[in-house]
Design a protein around this motif. Structure first.
Motif, PDB file in Angstrom:
ATOM      1  N   GLY A  99      -6.052   1.513   3.997  1.00 59.67           N
ATOM      2  CA  GLY A  99      -6.121   0.949   5.352  1.00 59.67           C
ATOM      3  C   GLY A  99      -5.759  -0.528   5.369  1.00 59.67           C
ATOM      4  O   GLY A  99      -5.083  -1.012   6.296  1.00 59.67           O
ATOM      5  N   LEU A 100      -6.233  -1.265   4.340  1.00 63.06           N
ATOM      6  CA  LEU A 100      -5.891  -2.686   4.259  1.00 63.06           C
ATOM      7  C   LEU A 100      -4.385  -2.880   4.103  1.00 63.06           C
ATOM      8  O   LEU A 100      -3.766  -3.744   4.745  1.00 63.06           O
ATOM      9  N   GLY A 101      -3.772  -2.046   3.257  1.00 66.82           N
ATOM     10  CA  GLY A 101      -2.318  -2.157   3.055  1.00 66.82           C
ATOM     11  C   GLY A 101      -1.548  -1.809   4.299  1.00 66.82           C
ATOM     12  O   GLY A 101      -0.539  -2.472   4.648  1.00 66.82           O
ATOM     13  N   VAL A 102      -1.981  -0.762   5.005  1.00 69.38           N
ATOM     14  CA  VAL A 102      -1.290  -0.391   6.242  1.00 69.38           C
ATOM     15  C   VAL A 102      -1.414  -1.513   7.275  1.00 69.38           C
ATOM     16  O   VAL A 102      -0.463  -1.840   8.006  1.00 69.38           O
ATOM     17  N   GLY A 103      -2.586  -2.149   7.341  1.00 71.27           N
ATOM     18  CA  GLY A 103      -2.768  -3.250   8.285  1.00 71.27           C
ATOM     19  C   GLY A 103      -1.833  -4.408   7.988  1.00 71.27           C
ATOM     20  O   GLY A 103      -1.245  -5.017   8.910  1.00 71.27           O
ATOM     21  N   VAL A 104      -1.662  -4.711   6.704  1.00 75.80           N
ATOM     22  CA  VAL A 104      -0.748  -5.787   6.332  1.00 75.80           C
ATOM     23  C   VAL A 104       0.678  -5.446   6.737  1.00 75.80           C
ATOM     24  O   VAL A 104       1.440  -6.278   7.258  1.00 75.80           O
ATOM     25  N   LEU A 105       1.073  -4.182   6.504  1.00 74.49           N
ATOM     26  CA  LEU A 105       2.433  -3.773   6.855  1.00 74.49           C
ATOM     27  C   LEU A 105       2.663  -3.838   8.359  1.00 74.49           C
ATOM     28  O   LEU A 105       3.751  -4.226   8.839  1.00 74.49           O
ATOM     29  N   LEU A 106       1.657  -3.425   9.125  1.00 74.80           N
ATOM     30  CA  LEU A 106       1.824  -3.415  10.577  1.00 74.80           C
ATOM     31  C   LEU A 106       1.968  -4.829  11.148  1.00 74.80           C
ATOM     32  O   LEU A 106       2.669  -5.048  12.143  1.00 74.80           O
ATOM     33  N   PRO A 128       9.736   4.356  -3.238  1.00 77.71           N
ATOM     34  CA  PRO A 128       8.600   3.438  -3.456  1.00 77.71           C
ATOM     35  C   PRO A 128       7.245   4.143  -3.556  1.00 77.71           C
ATOM     36  O   PRO A 128       6.297   3.569  -4.091  1.00 77.71           O
ATOM     37  N   MET A 129       7.129   5.388  -3.058  1.00 76.94           N
ATOM     38  CA  MET A 129       5.829   6.075  -3.077  1.00 76.94           C
ATOM     39  C   MET A 129       5.691   7.037  -4.252  1.00 76.94           C
ATOM     40  O   MET A 129       4.725   7.805  -4.329  1.00 76.94           O
ATOM     41  N   ALA A 130       6.651   7.025  -5.184  1.00 77.36           N
ATOM     42  CA  ALA A 130       6.624   7.984  -6.306  1.00 77.36           C
ATOM     43  C   ALA A 130       5.385   7.799  -7.185  1.00 77.36           C
ATOM     44  O   ALA A 130       4.928   8.736  -7.839  1.00 77.36           O
ATOM     45  N   VAL A 131       4.818   6.587  -7.187  1.00 78.13           N
ATOM     46  CA  VAL A 131       3.658   6.353  -8.034  1.00 78.13           C
ATOM     47  C   VAL A 131       2.448   7.191  -7.600  1.00 78.13           C
ATOM     48  O   VAL A 131       1.519   7.412  -8.378  1.00 78.13           O
ATOM     49  N   TRP A 132       2.475   7.668  -6.351  1.00 81.82           N
ATOM     50  CA  TRP A 132       1.354   8.511  -5.888  1.00 81.82           C
ATOM     51  C   TRP A 132       1.309   9.883  -6.578  1.00 81.82           C
ATOM     52  O   TRP A 132       0.385  10.657  -6.377  1.00 81.82           O
ATOM     53  N   HIS A 133       2.364  10.185  -7.367  1.00 87.59           N
ATOM     54  CA  HIS A 133       2.295  11.403  -8.176  1.00 87.59           C
ATOM     55  C   HIS A 133       1.129  11.342  -9.165  1.00 87.59           C
ATOM     56  O   HIS A 133       0.687  12.375  -9.675  1.00 87.59           O
ATOM     57  N   GLY A 191       7.224  -3.154   0.703  1.00 89.21           N
ATOM     58  CA  GLY A 191       5.857  -3.069   1.205  1.00 89.21           C
ATOM     59  C   GLY A 191       5.199  -1.750   0.860  1.00 89.21           C
ATOM     60  O   GLY A 191       4.026  -1.696   0.439  1.00 89.21           O
ATOM     61  N   LEU A 192       5.948  -0.644   1.049  1.00 91.43           N
ATOM     62  CA  LEU A 192       5.396   0.669   0.714  1.00 91.43           C
ATOM     63  C   LEU A 192       5.082   0.778  -0.772  1.00 91.43           C
ATOM     64  O   LEU A 192       4.065   1.336  -1.191  1.00 91.43           O
ATOM     65  N   GLY A 193       5.997   0.226  -1.601  1.00 92.47           N
ATOM     66  CA  GLY A 193       5.762   0.272  -3.038  1.00 92.47           C
ATOM     67  C   GLY A 193       4.521  -0.504  -3.427  1.00 92.47           C
ATOM     68  O   GLY A 193       3.751  -0.088  -4.296  1.00 92.47           O
ATOM     69  N   ALA A 194       4.342  -1.679  -2.769  1.00 95.06           N
ATOM     70  CA  ALA A 194       3.153  -2.480  -3.085  1.00 95.06           C
ATOM     71  C   ALA A 194       1.874  -1.721  -2.716  1.00 95.06           C
ATOM     72  O   ALA A 194       0.890  -1.710  -3.479  1.00 95.06           O
ATOM     73  N   VAL A 195       1.883  -1.090  -1.523  1.00 97.36           N
ATOM     74  CA  VAL A 195       0.697  -0.321  -1.114  1.00 97.36           C
ATOM     75  C   VAL A 195       0.428   0.810  -2.095  1.00 97.36           C
ATOM     76  O   VAL A 195      -0.714   1.063  -2.498  1.00 97.36           O
ATOM     77  N   ALA A 196       1.497   1.538  -2.491  1.00 96.90           N
ATOM     78  CA  ALA A 196       1.310   2.679  -3.407  1.00 96.90           C
ATOM     79  C   ALA A 196       0.782   2.225  -4.760  1.00 96.90           C
ATOM     80  O   ALA A 196      -0.124   2.848  -5.344  1.00 96.90           O
TER      81      ALA A 196
END
Length: 557
Positions: A33-40, A100-105, A155-160
């Motif tokens: 949630g914190l990461g999504v808030g920063v992105l928004l 950028p979201m591949a790390v969620w694997h 940004g997405l990569g940082a959040v992931a």
């Protein structure tokens, strides 16, 4: 102070909900949630696929908050599958395995570590590898959405990376703590088990099928201190004379599954121990050795007491049989000659001699009755008394006894009367035993009934049972005497009444009744007379007619 640690692994479905797993999912949601808030709030152009990918990272966390509280066995597996599916979909929406979201694997692996169980960790790693393979295949075979712009991808990569790093770090801390607790729990349980094994009173052993000792726990009994050593053969613990018995017990335990044997220890032949063996596997026997000296001495004392009692009882029976035979032979001669004198068969005698001969005959008859009672009781106690069953009318046997006892009733001034049915009471029983029952009961009632009293003899059938009741209006029996009567040589009443018999009358009645499968009961109170009831299951039902309920009264005396 020892920590009270549960034996159930923490986080096991069916136990308490694992708080660490719940907090782990909550932390993932908070970081995401914190990461999504920063992105928004950042000056970055958002795309629908990027927002969908972030939502797919939150969905498994929300589901995990609910599933972590479940006690169902499959709840944890479903959590891991959710994380694998969410990671694959998020990666496919943002460019696939290179996005950028591949790390969620790695999210399933992190969630499995947060569960704190090695078996779940292996399952989580397998799901993560499967998720990577699915993303690779999808990237080759499917037309995926284009990767997001550079700024958004960063940004997405940082959040992931942040969510996965925080999640994996916390999960590893949880796993380490769980491993430490499990190690302490096992150590504590092992210490308690060793303490319990060391404190128990028997010596527990483990041996190979051949008899070679592997290990032992507990306190060695006397004579075996320092003798029970690993590698030593079990039979060497016993004296040379008892070693074959231990080897036979080993073979029996291997074949039958269990065995027990007693032996004298080699270090103290005067002692006695008992070995119990049980086969737990083809390669292992377990057993216990305990000091059985006290038990053996007690059993030996009981055996000796039994032998002594049997010997004494056999000697008593032989003595009574021999004494009865030896006494009856001259007694019959005395009674015969006194009867000749009493009847003046060879001429008249002076009156005084006639009186003496009658007394001799009467005393001889009384002594013969006592001897017969003692002989019958000795046969019954030795289980050598055999009933001679025959069919007869019970009224005839009881009436014959009453006619015999009328003279005694006349001399005592007691009214003797009988109440019996008009129809025959056909029974299958021992005629002599039935007469003896009636004789003993009537004689006993006359002895305790004062002059002017009444003795009533009643006989009737109740289905298959013949019921014989002898009631008197005598002095009655106290409660203390009632508990003793019916046992051999037990008497009630005063000294004069005790001197008139041996105390075998009622005991013979009870014994004869029980030999027929029946019973005897006594009801009495002091000053209110006594009633003795004998119930014998001897009736011939085919001979019983409806008119048998009618009662005929014997003439009173």
């Amino acid at each position: 102070m020892v920590e009270n640690v549960s034996t159930r692994p923490m986080g096991t479905p069916g136990g308490q909900p694992p708080r660490e797993l719940i907090w782990w999912h909550a932390t993932w949601l908070a970081v995401l949630g914190l990461g999504v808030g920063v992105l928004l709030f950042a000056p970055i152009l958002q795309t629908t696929s990027a927002m969908s990918a972030l939502a797919l990272g939150a969905a498994p966390a929300l589901a995990g908050l609910l599933l972590a509280r479940s006690r169902h066995v499959a709840a944890h597996s479903l959590i891991l599958f959710n994380w694998g599916a969410g990671g694959v979909l998020a990666a496919l929406l943002t460019g696939g395995i290179a996005g950028p979201m591949a790390v969620w694997h790695l999210a399933p692996l992190a969630a499995a570590a947060a569960m704190g169980r090695i078996d779940r960790l292996a399952m989580g790693a397998a799901i993560s590898l499967a998720a990577i393979c699915v993303s690779l295949l999808a990237g080759v075979t499917l037309s995926l959405p284009p990767p997001p712009p550079y700024d958004l991808a960063s940004g997405l990569g940082a959040v992931a990376i942040i969510t996965t790093s925080v999640g994996l770090g916390l999960a590893l801390i949880v796993l380490q703590r769980r491993v430490i607790l499990d190690t302490r729990r096992r150590a504590l349980m092992e210490a308690r088990l060793r303490e319990a094994l060391g404190d128990q009173p028997h010596l527990l052993i483990v041996a190979q099928p051949g008899g070679k000792l592997v290990t032992a726990w507990g306190n060695a009994p006397r004579g075996l201190k320092g003798q029970v050593l690993a590698g030593r053969h079990l039979s060497q613990l016993a004296t040379p004379a008892d070693r074959p018995r231990l080897e036979a017990a080993l073979r029996e335990a291997i074949v039958e599954g269990r065995s027990e044997v007693g032996f004298a220890p080699a270090g103290a032949p005067a002692l006695w121990h008992e070995l119990s063996l049980r086969r737990v596997s083809p390669q292992r026997l377990t057993g216990s050795i305990r000091d059985a000296g006290v038990q053996r001495a007690r059993e030996a004392a009981l055996d000796q007491a039994r032998v002594d009692a049997e010997t004494a009882n056999a000697g008593k029976s032989r003595f009574l049989a021999n004494m009865s035979h030896e006494l009856r032979t001259p007694l019959n001669a005395i009674m015969g000659f006194s009867d000749i004198m009493r009847q003046s068969l060879f001429g008249p005698m002076p009156e005084k001699y006639g009186e003496y001969s009658a007394l001799i005959h009467e005393s001889g008859e009384h002594l013969l009755e006592l001897i017969n009672d003692v002989l019958d009781m000795s046969k019954i106690e030795a289980e050598r008394f055999e009933l001679y069953r025959e069919e007869f009318d019970a009224r005839d046997a009881i009436s014959a006894v009453m006619r015999l006892m009328r003279g005694q009733a006349d001399r005592a001034g007691v009214s003797l009367r009988g109440l019996m049915p008009k129809e025959p009471l056909e029974v299958t029983a021992d005629r002599r035993a039935m007469k003896q029952i009636a004789l003993n009961l009537i004689s006993n009632a006359l002895k305790f009934t004062p002059k002017g009293g009444t003795v009533t003899v009643t006989a009737h059938a109740e289905g298959p049972v013949l019921e014989l009741i002898v009631a008197d209006s005598g002095v009655g029996i106290s409660a203390a005497d009632l508990q003793r009567l019916g046992k051999p040589f037990e008497q009630a009443g005063g000294a004069d009444q005790r001197a008139a018999g041996t105390g075998l009358g009622l005991s013979l009645v009870r014994a004869f009744a029980e030999l027929h499968g029946g019973e005897m009961a006594i009801e009495s109170q002091l000053g209110e007379g006594a009633t003795v009831t004998v119930r014998l299951p001897v009736m011939d039902l085919t001979a019983v007619s409806p008119e048998s309920a009618a009662v005929a009264e014997e003439p009173a005396t």
